[in-house]
Design a protein around this motif. Structure first.
Motif, PDB file in Angstrom:
ATOM      1  N   LEU A   8      26.259  17.480  86.693  1.00 42.83           N
ATOM      2  CA  LEU A   8      25.833  18.595  86.223  1.00 42.83           C
ATOM      3  C   LEU A   8      26.370  19.454  84.968  1.00 42.83           C
ATOM      4  CD1 LEU A   8      25.044  21.782  87.326  1.00 42.83           C
ATOM      5  CD2 LEU A   8      27.487  21.870  88.310  1.00 42.83           C
ATOM      6  N   ALA A   9      27.538  18.621  84.501  1.00 41.65           N
ATOM      7  CA  ALA A   9      27.918  19.213  83.238  1.00 41.65           C
ATOM      8  C   ALA A   9      26.998  18.622  82.011  1.00 41.65           C
ATOM      9  CB  ALA A   9      29.322  18.487  83.041  1.00 41.65           C
ATOM     10  N   GLU A  10      26.432  17.419  82.100  1.00 37.69           N
ATOM     11  CA  GLU A  10      25.325  16.881  81.133  1.00 37.69           C
ATOM     12  C   GLU A  10      24.145  18.093  81.417  1.00 37.69           C
ATOM     13  OE1 GLU A  10      25.514  15.118  78.890  1.00 37.69           O
ATOM     14  OE2 GLU A  10      27.093  13.719  79.235  1.00 37.69           O
ATOM     15  N   SER A  11      23.838  18.284  82.503  1.00 38.74           N
ATOM     16  CA  SER A  11      22.539  19.033  82.767  1.00 38.74           C
ATOM     17  C   SER A  11      22.607  20.519  81.974  1.00 38.74           C
ATOM     18  CB  SER A  11      22.305  19.371  84.181  1.00 38.74           C
ATOM     19  OG  SER A  11      22.149  18.227  84.710  1.00 38.74           O
ATOM     20  N   VAL A  12      23.784  21.112  82.185  1.00 35.08           N
ATOM     21  CA  VAL A  12      24.060  22.519  81.857  1.00 35.08           C
ATOM     22  C   VAL A  12      24.084  22.183  80.200  1.00 35.08           C
ATOM     23  CG1 VAL A  12      25.894  24.577  81.398  1.00 35.08           C
ATOM     24  CG2 VAL A  12      25.269  23.319  83.654  1.00 35.08           C
ATOM     25  N   ARG A  13      24.917  21.369  79.753  1.00 36.70           N
ATOM     26  CA  ARG A  13      24.588  21.025  78.285  1.00 36.70           C
ATOM     27  C   ARG A  13      23.318  20.971  77.855  1.00 36.70           C
ATOM     28  NH1 ARG A  13      27.573  16.310  74.607  1.00 36.70           N
ATOM     29  NH2 ARG A  13      26.214  15.047  75.962  1.00 36.70           N
ATOM     30  N   GLY A  14      22.395  20.161  78.552  1.00 33.32           N
ATOM     31  CA  GLY A  14      20.772  19.991  78.158  1.00 33.32           C
ATOM     32  C   GLY A  14      20.534  21.501  77.927  1.00 33.32           C
ATOM     33  N   VAL A  15      20.685  22.238  78.963  1.00 29.83           N
ATOM     34  CA  VAL A  15      20.260  23.761  78.953  1.00 29.83           C
ATOM     35  C   VAL A  15      20.468  24.468  77.798  1.00 29.83           C
ATOM     36  CG1 VAL A  15      20.080  25.956  80.186  1.00 29.83           C
ATOM     37  CG2 VAL A  15      19.940  23.842  81.675  1.00 29.83           C
ATOM     38  N   ARG A  16      21.694  24.233  77.407  1.00 32.92           N
ATOM     39  CA  ARG A  16      22.256  25.092  76.282  1.00 32.92           C
ATOM     40  C   ARG A  16      21.730  24.366  74.951  1.00 32.92           C
ATOM     41  NH1 ARG A  16      23.762  29.283  75.381  1.00 32.92           N
ATOM     42  NH2 ARG A  16      25.701  28.765  74.035  1.00 32.92           N
ATOM     43  N   GLN A  17      21.290  23.103  74.877  1.00 36.99           N
ATOM     44  CA  GLN A  17      20.903  22.683  73.710  1.00 36.99           C
ATOM     45  C   GLN A  17      19.328  23.015  73.550  1.00 36.99           C
ATOM     46  OE1 GLN A  17      21.695  18.457  74.517  1.00 36.99           O
ATOM     47  NE2 GLN A  17      23.617  18.425  73.331  1.00 36.99           N
ATOM     48  N   ARG A  18      18.832  23.230  74.691  1.00 30.87           N
ATOM     49  CA  ARG A  18      17.521  23.839  74.821  1.00 30.87           C
ATOM     50  C   ARG A  18      17.301  25.535  74.265  1.00 30.87           C
ATOM     51  NH1 ARG A  18      14.571  21.382  80.053  1.00 30.87           N
ATOM     52  NH2 ARG A  18      15.434  19.269  79.914  1.00 30.87           N
ATOM     53  N   GLY A  19      18.277  26.164  74.008  1.00 34.41           N
ATOM     54  CA  GLY A  19      18.394  27.298  73.321  1.00 34.41           C
ATOM     55  C   GLY A  19      18.648  28.151  74.531  1.00 34.41           C
ATOM     56  N   ARG A  20      18.995  28.099  75.762  1.00 35.20           N
ATOM     57  CA  ARG A  20      19.109  29.122  76.827  1.00 35.20           C
ATOM     58  C   ARG A  20      20.471  29.423  76.986  1.00 35.20           C
ATOM     59  NH1 ARG A  20      14.528  25.858  76.612  1.00 35.20           N
ATOM     60  NH2 ARG A  20      12.920  26.605  78.170  1.00 35.20           N
ATOM     61  N   ALA A  21      20.601  30.813  77.098  1.00 32.62           N
ATOM     62  CA  ALA A  21      22.169  31.286  77.186  1.00 32.62           C
ATOM     63  C   ALA A  21      22.449  31.301  78.685  1.00 32.62           C
ATOM     64  CB  ALA A  21      22.008  32.686  76.478  1.00 32.62           C
ATOM     65  N   VAL A  22      23.032  30.275  79.067  1.00 37.11           N
ATOM     66  CA  VAL A  22      23.442  30.236  80.482  1.00 37.11           C
ATOM     67  C   VAL A  22      25.007  29.749  80.448  1.00 37.11           C
ATOM     68  CG1 VAL A  22      21.524  29.382  81.635  1.00 37.11           C
ATOM     69  CG2 VAL A  22      23.114  27.538  80.624  1.00 37.11           C
ATOM     70  N   HIS A  23      25.847  30.248  81.323  1.00 38.06           N
ATOM     71  CA  HIS A  23      27.042  29.871  81.599  1.00 38.06           C
ATOM     72  C   HIS A  23      27.357  29.265  82.996  1.00 38.06           C
ATOM     73  CE1 HIS A  23      31.431  30.618  80.115  1.00 38.06           C
ATOM     74  NE2 HIS A  23      31.540  30.809  81.533  1.00 38.06           N
ATOM     75  N   LEU A  24      28.262  28.324  82.855  1.00 31.40           N
ATOM     76  CA  LEU A  24      28.749  27.672  84.070  1.00 31.40           C
ATOM     77  C   LEU A  24      30.019  28.098  84.466  1.00 31.40           C
ATOM     78  CD1 LEU A  24      28.133  25.267  86.158  1.00 31.40           C
ATOM     79  CD2 LEU A  24      29.274  23.481  84.538  1.00 31.40           C
ATOM     80  N   VAL A  25      30.138  28.664  85.856  1.00 32.81           N
ATOM     81  CA  VAL A  25      31.514  28.903  86.499  1.00 32.81           C
ATOM     82  C   VAL A  25      31.673  27.660  87.409  1.00 32.81           C
ATOM     83  CG1 VAL A  25      32.505  30.467  87.961  1.00 32.81           C
ATOM     84  CG2 VAL A  25      30.838  31.240  86.027  1.00 32.81           C
ATOM     85  N   MET A  26      33.077  27.261  87.323  1.00 35.88           N
ATOM     86  CA  MET A  26      33.331  25.975  88.501  1.00 35.88           C
ATOM     87  C   MET A  26      34.657  26.549  89.187  1.00 35.88           C
ATOM     88  SD  MET A  26      32.552  22.744  86.197  1.00 35.88           S
ATOM     89  CE  MET A  26      31.742  21.955  87.735  1.00 35.88           C
ATOM     90  N   ALA A  27      34.559  26.638  90.531  1.00 37.00           N
ATOM     91  CA  ALA A  27      35.667  26.831  91.310  1.00 37.00           C
ATOM     92  C   ALA A  27      36.189  25.541  91.887  1.00 37.00           C
ATOM     93  CB  ALA A  27      35.248  28.059  92.390  1.00 37.00           C
ATOM     94  N   GLY A  28      37.367  25.163  91.482  1.00 38.16           N
ATOM     95  CA  GLY A  28      37.673  23.698  92.124  1.00 38.16           C
ATOM     96  C   GLY A  28      38.754  23.078  91.098  1.00 38.16           C
ATOM     97  N   SER A  29      39.175  21.947  91.434  1.00 35.36           N
ATOM     98  CA  SER A  29      40.026  21.179  90.468  1.00 35.36           C
ATOM     99  C   SER A  29      39.689  19.673  90.889  1.00 35.36           C
ATOM    100  CB  SER A  29      41.523  21.356  90.708  1.00 35.36           C
ATOM    101  OG  SER A  29      41.900  21.122  91.839  1.00 35.36           O
ATOM    102  N   GLY A  30      39.911  19.007  89.585  1.00 36.42           N
ATOM    103  CA  GLY A  30      39.817  17.541  89.944  1.00 36.42           C
ATOM    104  C   GLY A  30      39.888  16.667  88.520  1.00 36.42           C
ATOM    105  N   VAL A  31      39.540  15.362  88.644  1.00 37.88           N
ATOM    106  CA  VAL A  31      39.753  14.499  87.484  1.00 37.88           C
ATOM    107  C   VAL A  31      38.890  14.786  86.335  1.00 37.88           C
ATOM    108  CG1 VAL A  31      41.012  12.801  88.653  1.00 37.88           C
ATOM    109  CG2 VAL A  31      38.523  12.723  88.517  1.00 37.88           C
ATOM    110  N   GLU A  32      37.700  15.232  86.814  1.00 38.46           N
ATOM    111  CA  GLU A  32      36.604  15.468  85.539  1.00 38.46           C
ATOM    112  C   GLU A  32      36.798  16.965  84.814  1.00 38.46           C
ATOM    113  OE1 GLU A  32      34.372  13.403  84.673  1.00 38.46           O
ATOM    114  OE2 GLU A  32      34.977  12.013  86.281  1.00 38.46           O
ATOM    115  N   GLU A  33      37.645  17.598  85.234  1.00 39.16           N
ATOM    116  CA  GLU A  33      37.985  18.973  84.564  1.00 39.16           C
ATOM    117  C   GLU A  33      38.226  18.761  83.017  1.00 39.16           C
ATOM    118  OE1 GLU A  33      41.308  22.469  84.679  1.00 39.16           O
ATOM    119  OE2 GLU A  33      41.012  21.316  86.489  1.00 39.16           O
ATOM    120  N   GLY A  34      38.758  17.919  82.457  1.00 41.27           N
ATOM    121  CA  GLY A  34      38.989  17.941  80.936  1.00 41.27           C
ATOM    122  C   GLY A  34      37.675  17.480  80.403  1.00 41.27           C
TER     123      GLY A  34
END
Length: 437
Positions: free
Chosen positions: A268-294
């Motif tokens: 998901l993180a790579e996908s949202v970065r791809g959307v941003r790299q295509r010039g779309r203004a989107v923002h990801l909101v994540m509710a939760g915690s875990g090892v991938e946070e950093g």
């Protein structure tokens, strides 16, 4: 009165995962049952229901929901807290082979319902087999599947190997992961084989276990939805911005769950970065915690807001303030977060073939499915919604309609799926309600 003990060997907290929340909702529904169901010779289920749900807790205590429904928290014997890959990210369970305090309480109940395969379940199965060998009155064992623990264990074996054995060859990590998954799947199946009936959340789950246990022993236990708590709310977006500083001038993509590979977070993180790299203004909101946070923070920087783990009431407001719910996980047995998002009026984006897609009545219309687990495919799906506001609005509206018309309430699931298994007409209770000193 038939006394039912449900054994949930997970720590009960405000931010616990869906397994814990599922049984909290079923217990609340049981507390609302009419007196005719709870007891009396003329009730629809014979003698009626007395329900105790056992969780793990930091101390032993009882929480009473009604005269015949209660939670009991027992301290773990061998807690997994020390094995957690990130603070508060995973549910704490008990790996002990025997739980003495539970063993003292179980004989007070008629039906023992297993929901896991560790300390509580092992204790219950051992006591039931001992009673059978002695010719003593035996409890009725029931099981239900809530989490694909073997599959989760394979992922966490890799995390833990990286933590404790840094620099090991990937083949070693893979070997450990495969062994962990195989051992736990065999253990789970042995536990379930002790049960008269096993409940699964989806037809796919039925198909998986029917050859192992026999089709006559496997039936459905659906998940419910609280339609009062999870619903569209036009004021939620402004509150989300005020409480967390989330931008309001762009589409918001939401994820809820553990931030790790079992939930598809790296994808998901790579996908949202791809959307941003295509010039779309989107923002990801994540509710939760875990090892991938950093890693998520490193990849997306200011384009992500990490909320941490949230209790249900606050999470409901977050759902209603967002536009899209993206959930790439393939490890879910059901995925209640998908139902919650749809009920809140979000357009859900899911992997094709995942069990979470069962919530969709018309894939492509009330939710989007992505064929491949590839960041480009997921970026394409997100862009299709972001670039076409009318399509996004239509999918959101249809998702809410599907949730309202087809997703059952917790009360309905309890009455239709659980009570017939716990309280068949022929069942006669023989013990009193549990009392914990």
């Amino acid at each position: 009165m038939t006394s039912v003990a449900v054994l949930v060997e997970l720590l009960r907290t405000d931010t616990a995962g869906g397994h814990v929340k599922c049984w909290e909702r079923f217990a609340e529904s049981a507390a609302r049952l009419p007196e005719a169901v709870h007891g009396g010779p003329d009730g629809p289920y014979g003698p009626g229901l007395d329900l105790t749900v056992y969780f793990l807790g930091e101390r032993e205590r009882v929480e009473t929901l009604s005269p015949r429904v209660r939670f009991v928290m027992l301290r773990p014997v061998l807690s997994t807290a020390a094995l957690m890959s990130a603070d508060g990210a995973e549910d704490v369970c008990d790996l002990a082979p025997h739980h003495p305090r539970l063993a003292a309480l179980l004989p007070r109940h008629d039906v023992w319902h297993l929901t896991h395969s560790f300390a509580y379940a092992a204790t219950a199965v051992r006591l039931a087999r001992r009673a059978a060998r002695k010719g003593a009155p035996a409890p009725r064992l029931v099981g239900s599947v809530h989490t694909d623990v073997p599959l989760l264990a394979s992922v966490y074996a890799r995390y833990l190997a990286d933590r404790w054995l840094p620099g090991t060859h990937p083949a070693v990590d893979g070997f450990l992961a495969e062994r962990a998954e195989t051992w736990l799947r065999r253990r789970r199946d042995r536990m379930l084989d002790s049960c008269a009936r096993v409940l699964v959340p989806t037809p796919a789950g039925q198909a998986e276990l029917a050859p192992v246990l026999g089709p006559h022993r496997v039936s459905l236990l659906r998940r419910g939805i609280d339609h009062e708590r999870f619903r569209p709310d036009n004021t939620a977006r402004a509150r989300l911005a005020g409480e967390y500083g989330v931008p309001t001038d762009r589409p918001l993509v939401l994820f809820a769950g553990r931030l790790d590979a079992t939930k598809g977070v790296p994808l998901l993180a790579e996908s949202v970065r791809g959307v941003r790299q295509r010039g779309r203004a989107v923002h990801l909101v994540m509710a939760g915690s875990g090892v991938e946070e950093g890693e998520v923070r490193r990849l997306l920087g200011p384009d992500v807001t990490l909320l941490g783990s949230l209790p249900q009431d606050r999470l409901a407001r977050v759902y209603a303030g967002c536009d899209i719910f993206a959930f790439p996980s393939r490890t879910e047995t059901c995925g209640n977060v998908v139902a919650e998002a749809m009920a809140s009026g979000l357009a859900v984006v899911l992997p094709e073939g995942a069990r979470t897609a069962q919530w969709l009545a018309a894939p492509g219309q009330d939710g989007i499915v992505v064929r491949r687990d590839d960041p480009r495919d997921w970026s394409d799906a997100l862009c299709a919604l972001v670039d076409r506001p009318r399509l996004l609005a239509t999918v959101r509206r249809r998702a809410a309609t599907t949730a309202r018309q087809t997703h059952p309430s917790w009360d309905r699931v309890l009455t239709e799926d659980l009570l017939p298994v716990w309280l068949p007409r022929a069942t006669s209770g023989r013990r009193n309600a549990v009392r914990v000193a």
